[in-house]
Design a protein around this motif. Structure first.
Motif, PDB file in Angstrom:
ATOM      1  N   TRP A 123       0.685  -0.862   0.278  1.00  0.00           N
ATOM      2  CA  TRP A 123      -0.011   0.167  -0.340  1.00  0.00           C
ATOM      3  C   TRP A 123       0.635   1.004  -0.057  1.00  0.00           C
ATOM      4  O   TRP A 123       2.131   0.662   1.073  1.00  0.00           O
ATOM      5  CB  TRP A 123      -1.101   0.098   1.888  1.00  0.00           C
ATOM      6  CG  TRP A 123      -1.408   1.342   1.038  1.00  0.00           C
ATOM      7  CD1 TRP A 123      -2.804   1.810   0.513  1.00  0.00           C
ATOM      8  CD2 TRP A 123      -1.204   2.572   2.548  1.00  0.00           C
ATOM      9  NE1 TRP A 123      -3.585   3.013   1.115  1.00  0.00           N
ATOM     10  CE2 TRP A 123      -2.247   3.438   2.663  1.00  0.00           C
ATOM     11  CE3 TRP A 123       0.081   2.371   3.629  1.00  0.00           C
ATOM     12  CZ2 TRP A 123      -1.878   4.406   2.591  1.00  0.00           C
ATOM     13  CZ3 TRP A 123      -0.584   3.348   3.945  1.00  0.00           C
ATOM     14  CH2 TRP A 123      -1.265   4.930   3.970  1.00  0.00           C
ATOM     15  N   PRO A 175      -6.108   6.595  -1.765  1.00  0.00           N
ATOM     16  CA  PRO A 175      -4.868   6.294  -0.568  1.00  0.00           C
ATOM     17  C   PRO A 175      -5.926   6.229   0.092  1.00  0.00           C
ATOM     18  O   PRO A 175      -5.500   4.916   1.481  1.00  0.00           O
ATOM     19  CB  PRO A 175      -3.548   6.257  -0.727  1.00  0.00           C
ATOM     20  CG  PRO A 175      -4.035   7.657  -1.082  1.00  0.00           C
ATOM     21  CD  PRO A 175      -4.974   8.220  -2.269  1.00  0.00           C
ATOM     22  N   PRO A 216      -5.436   3.762   6.340  1.00  0.00           N
ATOM     23  CA  PRO A 216      -5.096   3.638   4.278  1.00  0.00           C
ATOM     24  C   PRO A 216      -6.522   2.550   3.645  1.00  0.00           C
ATOM     25  O   PRO A 216      -7.469   1.806   4.639  1.00  0.00           O
ATOM     26  CB  PRO A 216      -4.032   2.245   4.726  1.00  0.00           C
ATOM     27  CG  PRO A 216      -3.699   2.356   6.597  1.00  0.00           C
ATOM     28  CD  PRO A 216      -4.819   3.147   6.927  1.00  0.00           C
ATOM     29  N   THR A 269      -6.861   0.269   1.243  1.00  0.00           N
ATOM     30  CA  THR A 269      -7.012  -0.825   0.495  1.00  0.00           C
ATOM     31  C   THR A 269      -7.457  -1.655   1.131  1.00  0.00           C
ATOM     32  O   THR A 269      -8.063  -1.968   1.669  1.00  0.00           O
ATOM     33  CB  THR A 269      -5.157  -0.820   0.848  1.00  0.00           C
ATOM     34  OG1 THR A 269      -5.045  -1.765   0.170  1.00  0.00           O
ATOM     35  CG2 THR A 269      -5.217  -1.295   2.186  1.00  0.00           C
ATOM     36  N   ALA A 328      -5.489  -4.967   0.410  1.00  0.00           N
ATOM     37  CA  ALA A 328      -3.479  -5.677  -0.004  1.00  0.00           C
ATOM     38  C   ALA A 328      -3.868  -6.160   1.469  1.00  0.00           C
ATOM     39  O   ALA A 328      -4.807  -5.341   3.072  1.00  0.00           O
ATOM     40  CB  ALA A 328      -2.842  -4.951   0.255  1.00  0.00           C
ATOM     41  N   ILE A 365      -2.203  -6.589   4.380  1.00  0.00           N
ATOM     42  CA  ILE A 365      -0.850  -5.419   5.297  1.00  0.00           C
ATOM     43  C   ILE A 365      -1.668  -6.078   6.672  1.00  0.00           C
ATOM     44  O   ILE A 365      -0.766  -4.630   7.799  1.00  0.00           O
ATOM     45  CB  ILE A 365      -1.502  -3.341   5.185  1.00  0.00           C
ATOM     46  CG1 ILE A 365      -3.201  -3.757   5.806  1.00  0.00           C
ATOM     47  CG2 ILE A 365      -1.537  -3.428   3.760  1.00  0.00           C
ATOM     48  CD1 ILE A 365      -3.802  -2.007   5.435  1.00  0.00           C
ATOM     49  N   TYR A 384       3.805   4.336   3.480  1.00  0.00           N
ATOM     50  CA  TYR A 384       3.465   3.468   2.856  1.00  0.00           C
ATOM     51  C   TYR A 384       3.991   2.338   3.392  1.00  0.00           C
ATOM     52  O   TYR A 384       4.737   1.298   4.975  1.00  0.00           O
ATOM     53  CB  TYR A 384       5.172   2.928   1.638  1.00  0.00           C
ATOM     54  CG  TYR A 384       6.539   2.393   1.913  1.00  0.00           C
ATOM     55  CD1 TYR A 384       6.790   2.139   1.301  1.00  0.00           C
ATOM     56  CD2 TYR A 384       7.612   3.799   2.045  1.00  0.00           C
ATOM     57  CE1 TYR A 384       8.154   1.334   1.860  1.00  0.00           C
ATOM     58  CE2 TYR A 384       8.315   4.013   2.370  1.00  0.00           C
ATOM     59  CZ  TYR A 384       8.925   2.268   2.613  1.00  0.00           C
ATOM     60  OH  TYR A 384      10.499   1.676   2.271  1.00  0.00           O
TER      61      TYR A 384
END
Length: 259
Positions: free
Chosen positions: A19, A43, A98, A100, A102, A104, A244
Motif C-alpha cells: 500500500w 489511498p 489506509p 486498501t 491489500a 497489510i 507506505y
C-alpha cells in the motif's frame, strides 16, 4: 562498495509495496474529501477529524517532506487546533486510515513513515500524544507526558509495544525521524527500525512478543492527543512523509521503492 550497492538494489528489487500512502497521487488536501463510505477512492479514509474544513487539519507541500526522500513528491502537515475534536470526544484527533484491500495485516510487513516537528506550533511536552497507532495500541509512537507518569513534561519521542516504552529519543525540532514498524502478524511480534535525516534505517528494537491484532483498516496515521487538567489546547503541527507498507525484506533507503 560495489557489493554494498548490489545488496541494496537487491533489497529494493525484492521488496513489495502493499500500500502506497506517500501523498504522490493527491493534489491538495481537498482530494481527501473524495473518499466516503459509499465512495471508497484514493489511498486514505478521511473521517477522523474536527468540524472544520479539511485544510484546517491537513495540508500538502514539498516543504513538508523529508528532503532526503526523493521518491515522495510532497509531505503532509497535520494540525491540531481548537476545533480538532471528533465525534463528540474530549481528545483532539486528526488521523488517516489506509484505504486498501491489500493484506497489510497478514504475515511479516513493515509500516514506514517519516515524522518531524518544528519550533513553530510545537506539540506540547505536557500532554500525551498517541501517534501512528493501531486500534488495540499494540504498537505506536508516543510523545509528551504520558498519563500517570511522574513530573510535568516529557520531551521524548517513544516507541511503544503494548503501552511499554522500548526506545526513546528527545524530539528536537527540524529533525526527520524515519520509522518502520516491523510487524509479524503470524508470529505475534513487533520490532522497530529508525534513522534520522538521510541515514538508512537500522533495527534498534528486536522483535518483541505482543498480541498483534488488526483488521487491515485500523492503523491510524496521525495524532490523538489526550486532554490534561491545567494544560490548555494550543495549535500543534506534525509533519509526515514517506508513508507506505511493504512485505518482503525491509527497504532501508529513505522514501522506499519507486511508485
Amino acid at each position: 562498495m560495489k557489493a554494498t550497492l548490489i545488496s541494496a538494489l537487491a533489497t529494493v528489487a525484492s521488496a513489495a509495496v502493499l500500500w502506497d500512502g506517500r501523498f504522490n497521487d493527491l493534489g491538495t488536501s481537498a482530494d481527501l474529501n473524495k473518499w466516503s463510505w459509499s465512495n471508497q477512492v484514493g489511498p486514505y479514509q478521511y473521517y477522523i477529524h474536527g468540524s472544520g474544513s479539511v485544510e484546517k487539519y491537513i495540508n500538502f507541500s514539498p516543504d513538508y517532506k523529508n528532503p532526503a526522500d526523493t521518491v515522495s513528491k510532497q509531505g503532509a502537515k497535520f494540525t491540531l487546533d481548537s476545533t480538532a475534536f471528533w465525534n463528540g470526544q474530549n481528545m483532539r484527533r486528526i488521523e488517516l486510515i489506509p484505504q486498501t484491500k491489500a493484506a497489510i495485516n497478514s504475515g511479516k510487513v513493515f509500516y514506514h513513515f517519516s515524522i518531524a516537528r518544528k519550533d513553530t506550533n510545537a506539540p506540547s511536552k505536557n500532554r500525551e500524544h498517541q501517534i501512528c497507532f493501531f486500534e488495540s495500541h499494540f504498537t505506536e509512537l508516543k510523545y509528551g507526558w504520558i498519563s500517570g507518569e511522574q513530573g510535568a513534561e516529557n520531551p521524548n519521542l517513544q516507541f511503544m509495544v503494548s503501552q511499554n516504552s522500548k526506545w526513546k529519543t528527545e524530539w528536537k525540532p527540524n529533525v526527520w525521524h524515519n520509522v518502520a514498524f516491523e510487524i509479524d502478524f503470524g508470529a505475534g511480534t513487533v520490532g522497530f527500525w529508525h534513522s534520522e535525516g538521510a541515514d538508512p534505517l537500522t533495527q534498534v528494537v528486536a522483535p518483541a512478543k505482543t498480541s498483534t491484532s488488526s483488521n487491515g483498516a485500523d492503523w491510524h496515521l496521525g495524532i490523538l492527543e489526550l486532554p490534561r487538567s491545567g494544560y490548555s489546547d494550543s495549535v500543534e503541527d506534525f509533519y509526515f512523509s514517506g508513508v507506505y507498507i511493504e512485505s518482503g525484506p525491509i527497504t532501508t533507503a529513505i522514501g522506499g521503492p519507486a511508485s
